[in-house]
Scaffold this motif. Structure first.
Motif, PDB file in Angstrom:
ATOM      1  N   ASN A  80       1.343  -1.072  -0.014  1.00  0.00           N
ATOM      2  CA  ASN A  80      -0.066   0.306  -0.333  1.00  0.00           C
ATOM      3  C   ASN A  80       1.052   1.785   0.222  1.00  0.00           C
ATOM      4  OD1 ASN A  80      -1.818   2.444   0.862  1.00  0.00           O
ATOM      5  ND2 ASN A  80      -3.389   0.788   1.432  1.00  0.00           N
ATOM      6  N   GLY A  81       0.852   1.941  -1.268  1.00  0.00           N
ATOM      7  CA  GLY A  81       1.570   2.932  -1.461  1.00  0.00           C
ATOM      8  C   GLY A  81       1.559   3.913  -0.780  1.00  0.00           C
ATOM      9  N   ALA A  82      -0.166   3.897  -0.886  1.00  0.00           N
ATOM     10  CA  ALA A  82      -0.695   5.330   0.278  1.00  0.00           C
ATOM     11  C   ALA A  82      -0.245   5.879   1.320  1.00  0.00           C
ATOM     12  CB  ALA A  82      -2.156   5.317  -0.367  1.00  0.00           C
ATOM     13  N   ASP A  83      -0.629   3.817   2.102  1.00  0.00           N
ATOM     14  CA  ASP A  83      -0.527   4.275   3.729  1.00  0.00           C
ATOM     15  C   ASP A  83       1.490   3.994   4.238  1.00  0.00           C
ATOM     16  OD1 ASP A  83      -3.255   4.416   4.557  1.00  0.00           O
ATOM     17  OD2 ASP A  83      -3.427   2.464   4.211  1.00  0.00           O
ATOM     18  N   GLN A  84       2.115   3.919   3.351  1.00  0.00           N
ATOM     19  CA  GLN A  84       3.698   4.257   3.548  1.00  0.00           C
ATOM     20  C   GLN A  84       3.993   5.513   3.680  1.00  0.00           C
ATOM     21  OE1 GLN A  84       5.615   1.177   1.188  1.00  0.00           O
ATOM     22  NE2 GLN A  84       7.026   2.958   0.459  1.00  0.00           N
ATOM     23  N   LEU A  85       3.112   6.207   2.747  1.00  0.00           N
ATOM     24  CA  LEU A  85       3.356   7.847   2.531  1.00  0.00           C
ATOM     25  C   LEU A  85       3.236   8.650   4.176  1.00  0.00           C
ATOM     26  CD1 LEU A  85       3.133   9.409  -0.803  1.00  0.00           C
ATOM     27  CD2 LEU A  85       5.051   8.541   0.132  1.00  0.00           C
ATOM     28  N   GLY A  86       2.017   8.058   4.699  1.00  0.00           N
ATOM     29  CA  GLY A  86       1.702   8.248   5.655  1.00  0.00           C
ATOM     30  C   GLY A  86       1.065   9.530   5.826  1.00  0.00           C
ATOM     31  N   PRO A  87       0.318  10.237   7.444  1.00  0.00           N
ATOM     32  CA  PRO A  87      -0.624  11.518   7.235  1.00  0.00           C
ATOM     33  C   PRO A  87       0.071  12.642   6.215  1.00  0.00           C
ATOM     34  CG  PRO A  87       0.024  10.744   9.375  1.00  0.00           C
ATOM     35  CD  PRO A  87       0.332  10.048   8.552  1.00  0.00           C
ATOM     36  N   HIS A  88       1.276  12.697   6.192  1.00  0.00           N
ATOM     37  CA  HIS A  88       2.083  13.893   6.229  1.00  0.00           C
ATOM     38  C   HIS A  88       2.618  13.949   4.858  1.00  0.00           C
ATOM     39  CE1 HIS A  88       0.981  15.477   9.971  1.00  0.00           C
ATOM     40  NE2 HIS A  88       1.350  14.528  10.801  1.00  0.00           N
ATOM     41  N   ALA A  89       2.257  13.626   3.970  1.00  0.00           N
ATOM     42  CA  ALA A  89       3.181  12.844   3.141  1.00  0.00           C
ATOM     43  C   ALA A  89       3.436  14.425   2.072  1.00  0.00           C
ATOM     44  CB  ALA A  89       2.275  12.057   1.931  1.00  0.00           C
ATOM     45  N   ALA A  90       2.500  15.428   2.093  1.00  0.00           N
ATOM     46  CA  ALA A  90       2.899  16.680   1.599  1.00  0.00           C
ATOM     47  C   ALA A  90       3.128  16.125  -0.583  1.00  0.00           C
ATOM     48  CB  ALA A  90       3.891  17.622   1.937  1.00  0.00           C
ATOM     49  N   ARG A  91       3.682  16.016  -1.164  1.00  0.00           N
ATOM     50  CA  ARG A  91       3.601  16.070  -1.984  1.00  0.00           C
ATOM     51  C   ARG A  91       3.940  14.525  -3.396  1.00  0.00           C
ATOM     52  NH1 ARG A  91       5.951  20.743  -5.644  1.00  0.00           N
ATOM     53  NH2 ARG A  91       4.585  20.102  -6.927  1.00  0.00           N
ATOM     54  N   GLY A  92       4.341  13.127  -1.489  1.00  0.00           N
ATOM     55  CA  GLY A  92       4.455  12.544  -2.222  1.00  0.00           C
ATOM     56  C   GLY A  92       3.399  12.097  -2.988  1.00  0.00           C
TER      57      GLY A  92
END
Length: 109
Positions: free
Chosen positions: A24-36
């Protein structure tokens, strides 16, 4: 890595990868992904599968349960994958919507 689990030894030929967050790429980035961007993330599943293929090892993926883990329907498949593997990689955590400011929970219910 106090017990020397990493890097895997040369004798590892089969790996059980367990956990819904592994791919899961989205959850891997976390809530503070900004421009990820989730589609640009190298997920744990993708990275492990690519590296294992180069080493001649196979990866068996078992979700275990969905990210929210509301039932244990996939646990038996995860246990079976783990029992048939030389190494188990368990990817555990919480989805990005349940992490960060204002989203944390006070109980596991």
């Amino acid at each position: 890595n106090p017990h020397g689990a990493l890097p895997f030894s040369g004798g590892v030929r089969s790996i059980a990868l367990v956990g819904a967050l592994a791919g899961n790429g989205a959850d891997q980035l976390g809530p503070h992904a900004a421009r990820g961007w989730p589609d640009e993330s190298v997920t744990i599943r993708r990275g492990l599968e690519e590296r294992a293929a180069r080493a001649g090892a196979r990866v068996t993926f078992a979700e275990g349960c969905a990210v929210e883990c509301r039932d244990a329907g996939g646990f038996a498949a995860a246990v079976q994958a783990a029992q048939g593997a030389d190494m188990v990689v368990a990817v555990l955590g919480e989805p990005r919507g349940q992490s960060g400011e204002g989203a944390s929970r006070v109980s596991l219910d």
